[in-house]
Design a protein around this motif. Structure first.
Motif, PDB file in Angstrom:
ATOM      1  N   HIS A 175      23.296  10.116  33.107  1.00  0.00           N
ATOM      2  CA  HIS A 175      24.173  11.061  32.417  1.00  0.00           C
ATOM      3  C   HIS A 175      23.381  11.984  31.497  1.00  0.00           C
ATOM      4  O   HIS A 175      23.812  13.124  31.258  1.00  0.00           O
ATOM      5  N   THR A 176      22.276  11.493  30.970  1.00  0.00           N
ATOM      6  CA  THR A 176      21.420  12.363  30.151  1.00  0.00           C
ATOM      7  C   THR A 176      20.837  13.486  30.998  1.00  0.00           C
ATOM      8  O   THR A 176      20.823  14.662  30.584  1.00  0.00           O
ATOM      9  N   GLU A 177      20.349  13.148  32.179  1.00  0.00           N
ATOM     10  CA  GLU A 177      19.795  14.166  33.078  1.00  0.00           C
ATOM     11  C   GLU A 177      20.881  15.119  33.553  1.00  0.00           C
ATOM     12  O   GLU A 177      20.651  16.342  33.657  1.00  0.00           O
ATOM     13  N   ARG A 179      23.639  15.909  31.952  1.00  0.00           N
ATOM     14  CA  ARG A 179      24.021  16.786  30.845  1.00  0.00           C
ATOM     15  C   ARG A 179      22.987  17.886  30.637  1.00  0.00           C
ATOM     16  O   ARG A 179      23.335  19.048  30.391  1.00  0.00           O
ATOM     17  N   GLU A 180      21.710  17.526  30.740  1.00  0.00           N
ATOM     18  CA  GLU A 180      20.658  18.522  30.566  1.00  0.00           C
ATOM     19  C   GLU A 180      20.712  19.576  31.664  1.00  0.00           C
ATOM     20  O   GLU A 180      20.547  20.782  31.409  1.00  0.00           O
ATOM     21  N   SER A 181      20.958  19.130  32.906  1.00  0.00           N
ATOM     22  CA  SER A 181      21.081  20.080  34.012  1.00  0.00           C
ATOM     23  C   SER A 181      22.281  20.998  33.816  1.00  0.00           C
ATOM     24  O   SER A 181      22.195  22.219  34.049  1.00  0.00           O
ATOM     25  N   ALA A 182      23.404  20.433  33.377  1.00  0.00           N
ATOM     26  CA  ALA A 182      24.600  21.245  33.137  1.00  0.00           C
ATOM     27  C   ALA A 182      24.384  22.214  31.977  1.00  0.00           C
ATOM     28  O   ALA A 182      24.887  23.342  31.996  1.00  0.00           O
ATOM     29  N   THR A 211      31.108  20.424  30.007  1.00  0.00           N
ATOM     30  CA  THR A 211      31.934  19.605  29.116  1.00  0.00           C
ATOM     31  C   THR A 211      32.086  18.196  29.667  1.00  0.00           C
ATOM     32  O   THR A 211      31.976  17.205  28.925  1.00  0.00           O
ATOM     33  N   ARG A 212      32.336  18.086  30.973  1.00  0.00           N
ATOM     34  CA  ARG A 212      32.448  16.759  31.590  1.00  0.00           C
ATOM     35  C   ARG A 212      31.124  15.989  31.478  1.00  0.00           C
ATOM     36  O   ARG A 212      31.117  14.794  31.200  1.00  0.00           O
ATOM     37  N   ALA A 213      30.030  16.684  31.693  1.00  0.00           N
ATOM     38  CA  ALA A 213      28.720  16.029  31.590  1.00  0.00           C
ATOM     39  C   ALA A 213      28.450  15.556  30.172  1.00  0.00           C
ATOM     40  O   ALA A 213      27.899  14.464  29.961  1.00  0.00           O
ATOM     41  N   ALA A 214      28.845  16.355  29.193  1.00  0.00           N
ATOM     42  CA  ALA A 214      28.640  15.972  27.795  1.00  0.00           C
ATOM     43  C   ALA A 214      29.499  14.764  27.430  1.00  0.00           C
ATOM     44  O   ALA A 214      29.055  13.845  26.725  1.00  0.00           O
ATOM     45  N   ILE A 215      30.741  14.737  27.908  1.00  0.00           N
ATOM     46  CA  ILE A 215      31.633  13.605  27.627  1.00  0.00           C
ATOM     47  C   ILE A 215      31.106  12.335  28.302  1.00  0.00           C
ATOM     48  O   ILE A 215      31.109  11.252  27.695  1.00  0.00           O
ATOM     49  N   TYR A 217      28.059  11.669  28.986  1.00  0.00           N
ATOM     50  CA  TYR A 217      26.875  11.236  28.235  1.00  0.00           C
ATOM     51  C   TYR A 217      27.274  10.458  26.989  1.00  0.00           C
ATOM     52  O   TYR A 217      26.719   9.387  26.712  1.00  0.00           O
ATOM     53  N   GLU A 218      28.221  10.985  26.226  1.00  0.00           N
ATOM     54  CA  GLU A 218      28.656  10.312  25.005  1.00  0.00           C
ATOM     55  C   GLU A 218      29.253   8.948  25.314  1.00  0.00           C
ATOM     56  O   GLU A 218      29.018   7.965  24.595  1.00  0.00           O
ATOM     57  N   SER A 219      30.030   8.871  26.401  1.00  0.00           N
ATOM     58  CA  SER A 219      30.631   7.594  26.788  1.00  0.00           C
ATOM     59  C   SER A 219      29.556   6.581  27.187  1.00  0.00           C
ATOM     60  O   SER A 219      29.602   5.409  26.776  1.00  0.00           O
ATOM     61  N   SER A 220      28.600   7.007  28.002  1.00  0.00           N
ATOM     62  CA  SER A 220      27.538   6.095  28.427  1.00  0.00           C
ATOM     63  C   SER A 220      26.640   5.695  27.266  1.00  0.00           C
ATOM     64  O   SER A 220      26.171   4.557  27.192  1.00  0.00           O
ATOM     65  N   TYR A 221      26.423   6.613  26.331  1.00  0.00           N
ATOM     66  CA  TYR A 221      25.613   6.282  25.149  1.00  0.00           C
ATOM     67  C   TYR A 221      26.314   5.214  24.306  1.00  0.00           C
ATOM     68  O   TYR A 221      25.685   4.265  23.824  1.00  0.00           O
ATOM     69  N   THR A 222      27.620   5.366  24.137  1.00  0.00           N
ATOM     70  CA  THR A 222      28.385   4.374  23.385  1.00  0.00           C
ATOM     71  C   THR A 222      28.368   3.016  24.074  1.00  0.00           C
ATOM     72  O   THR A 222      28.210   1.972  23.421  1.00  0.00           O
ATOM     73  N   ASN A 223      28.522   3.010  25.391  1.00  0.00           N
ATOM     74  CA  ASN A 223      28.481   1.747  26.143  1.00  0.00           C
ATOM     75  C   ASN A 223      27.130   1.064  26.008  1.00  0.00           C
ATOM     76  O   ASN A 223      27.054  -0.163  25.867  1.00  0.00           O
ATOM     77  N   TYR A 224      26.072   1.838  26.075  1.00  0.00           N
ATOM     78  CA  TYR A 224      24.724   1.278  25.951  1.00  0.00           C
ATOM     79  C   TYR A 224      24.505   0.688  24.558  1.00  0.00           C
ATOM     80  O   TYR A 224      24.022  -0.443  24.414  1.00  0.00           O
ATOM     81  N   GLU A 225      24.866   1.450  23.538  1.00  0.00           N
ATOM     82  CA  GLU A 225      24.694   0.966  22.170  1.00  0.00           C
ATOM     83  C   GLU A 225      25.531  -0.287  21.921  1.00  0.00           C
ATOM     84  O   GLU A 225      25.078  -1.242  21.266  1.00  0.00           O
ATOM     85  N   THR A 226      26.739  -0.315  22.442  1.00  0.00           N
ATOM     86  CA  THR A 226      27.611  -1.478  22.261  1.00  0.00           C
ATOM     87  C   THR A 226      27.027  -2.706  22.938  1.00  0.00           C
ATOM     88  O   THR A 226      27.015  -3.804  22.361  1.00  0.00           O
ATOM     89  N   ALA A 227      26.548  -2.554  24.168  1.00  0.00           N
ATOM     90  CA  ALA A 227      25.965  -3.684  24.893  1.00  0.00           C
ATOM     91  C   ALA A 227      24.742  -4.235  24.167  1.00  0.00           C
ATOM     92  O   ALA A 227      24.560  -5.458  24.071  1.00  0.00           O
ATOM     93  N   VAL A 228      23.911  -3.346  23.651  1.00  0.00           N
ATOM     94  CA  VAL A 228      22.722  -3.784  22.912  1.00  0.00           C
ATOM     95  C   VAL A 228      23.112  -4.513  21.641  1.00  0.00           C
ATOM     96  O   VAL A 228      22.565  -5.582  21.321  1.00  0.00           O
ATOM     97  N   ARG A 229      24.070  -3.978  20.901  1.00  0.00           N
ATOM     98  CA  ARG A 229      24.477  -4.584  19.628  1.00  0.00           C
ATOM     99  C   ARG A 229      25.106  -5.962  19.846  1.00  0.00           C
ATOM    100  O   ARG A 229      24.866  -6.895  19.063  1.00  0.00           O
ATOM    101  N   ILE A 230      25.912  -6.094  20.887  1.00  0.00           N
ATOM    102  CA  ILE A 230      26.519  -7.395  21.174  1.00  0.00           C
ATOM    103  C   ILE A 230      25.445  -8.427  21.509  1.00  0.00           C
ATOM    104  O   ILE A 230      25.475  -9.564  21.022  1.00  0.00           O
ATOM    105  N   LEU A 231      24.486  -8.024  22.333  1.00  0.00           N
ATOM    106  CA  LEU A 231      23.405  -8.937  22.703  1.00  0.00           C
ATOM    107  C   LEU A 231      22.576  -9.329  21.485  1.00  0.00           C
ATOM    108  O   LEU A 231      22.215 -10.500  21.315  1.00  0.00           O
TER     109      LEU A 231
END
Length: 245
Positions: A175-177, A179-182, A211-215, A217-231
């Motif tokens: 999603h980062t890539e 978003r950057e392409s978009a 806009t879809r790419a940015a959203i 990205y934000e969703s995947s970033y939140t999921n990643y941060e949440t998974a790391v914090r839980i672990l």
């Protein structure tokens, strides 16, 4: 002519320098080792999670309590063993025999000690003692199996959590890539729109895609941060602390 001789020398030195750089193995950061060395990461995560688990500690305590009960059951027979002692001092009757086989009886000051053991075992206790010990041994074995089962559950949970973090990281990268392409496409389209080369409708499509790419990205970033914090919460330390020697 001197320049012609210098060129091969420069090429040779450059090649040696390049070879020296590529032959060196770069040091990996703790985060990189966490993702590139899954076996090490999962082993450390599992060890930390088991050490911090309240349920595992409670099962350890239950197992130790049953172990104490087993020792008590083995020594239960001694509760019927008693030790008795006696000491007397004063005028006691004395019996004496002389050389002429004459027997004399009298009184005098003397001390007397007595000691002994007494063991009284009910028959049912003797018969059922092996059964009681065996029962506690089975309870201890059951407690050990329950503890092992809980540890296996935690190990499997850690593996799943680690895979969730890895998947969330890969998704974030995609999603980062995207978003950057978009973003780049949006910038180029805006320039073309100002020059009249792109219609408003096409510009709206490009903007919507960004806009879809940015959203995403934000969703995947939140999921990643949440998974790391839980672990990290489960193991009681962050990834850097976990992977440091």
């Amino acid at each position: 002519m001197k320049i012609l001789y210098l060129i091969p020398l420069v090429i040779l030195l450059s090649a040696r320098s390049s070879y020296g750089q590529t032959s060196q193995i770069p040091d990996l950061s703790a985060t990189e080792r966490f993702f590139l060395q899954p076996d090490v990461a999962i082993a450390r995560l599992t060890e930390a999670a088991l050490a911090r688990s309240a349920s595992v500690e409670a099962l350890r305590i239950d197992r130790d309590i049953i172990g104490e009960d087993l020792q008590i059951a083995r020594k239960d027979i001694y509760k019927n063993l008693s030790l008795a002692g006696d000491y007397l001092y004063g005028n006691l009757g004395l019996l004496s025999i002389s050389e002429g086989s004459q027997i004399g009886i009298g009184t005098g000051l003397a001390s007397r000690y007595s000691a002994g053991f007494r063991l009284s075992l009910p028959l049912d206790m003797i018969i059922s003692r092996p059964n009681r010990i065996n029962r506690v041994q089975l309870q201890l074995k059951q407690a050990e199996f329950i503890q092992k089962s809980r540890e296996e559950e935690i190990s499997q949970f850690i593996i799943n959590m680690y895979q969730d973090v890895v998947l969330a990281r890969r998704t974030l990268k995609v999603h980062t890539e995207a978003r950057e392409s978009a973003r780049i496409n949006k910038q180029l389209s805006e320039k073309s729109f100002r020059e009249g080369q792109v219609s408003l409708a096409d510009m709206s499509v490009v903007t919507e895609a960004y806009t879809r790419a940015a959203i995403d990205y934000e969703s995947s970033y939140t999921n990643y941060e949440t998974a790391v914090r839980i672990l990290e919460e489960i193991v009681g330390m962050n990834i850097i602390e976990l992977m440091n020697p």
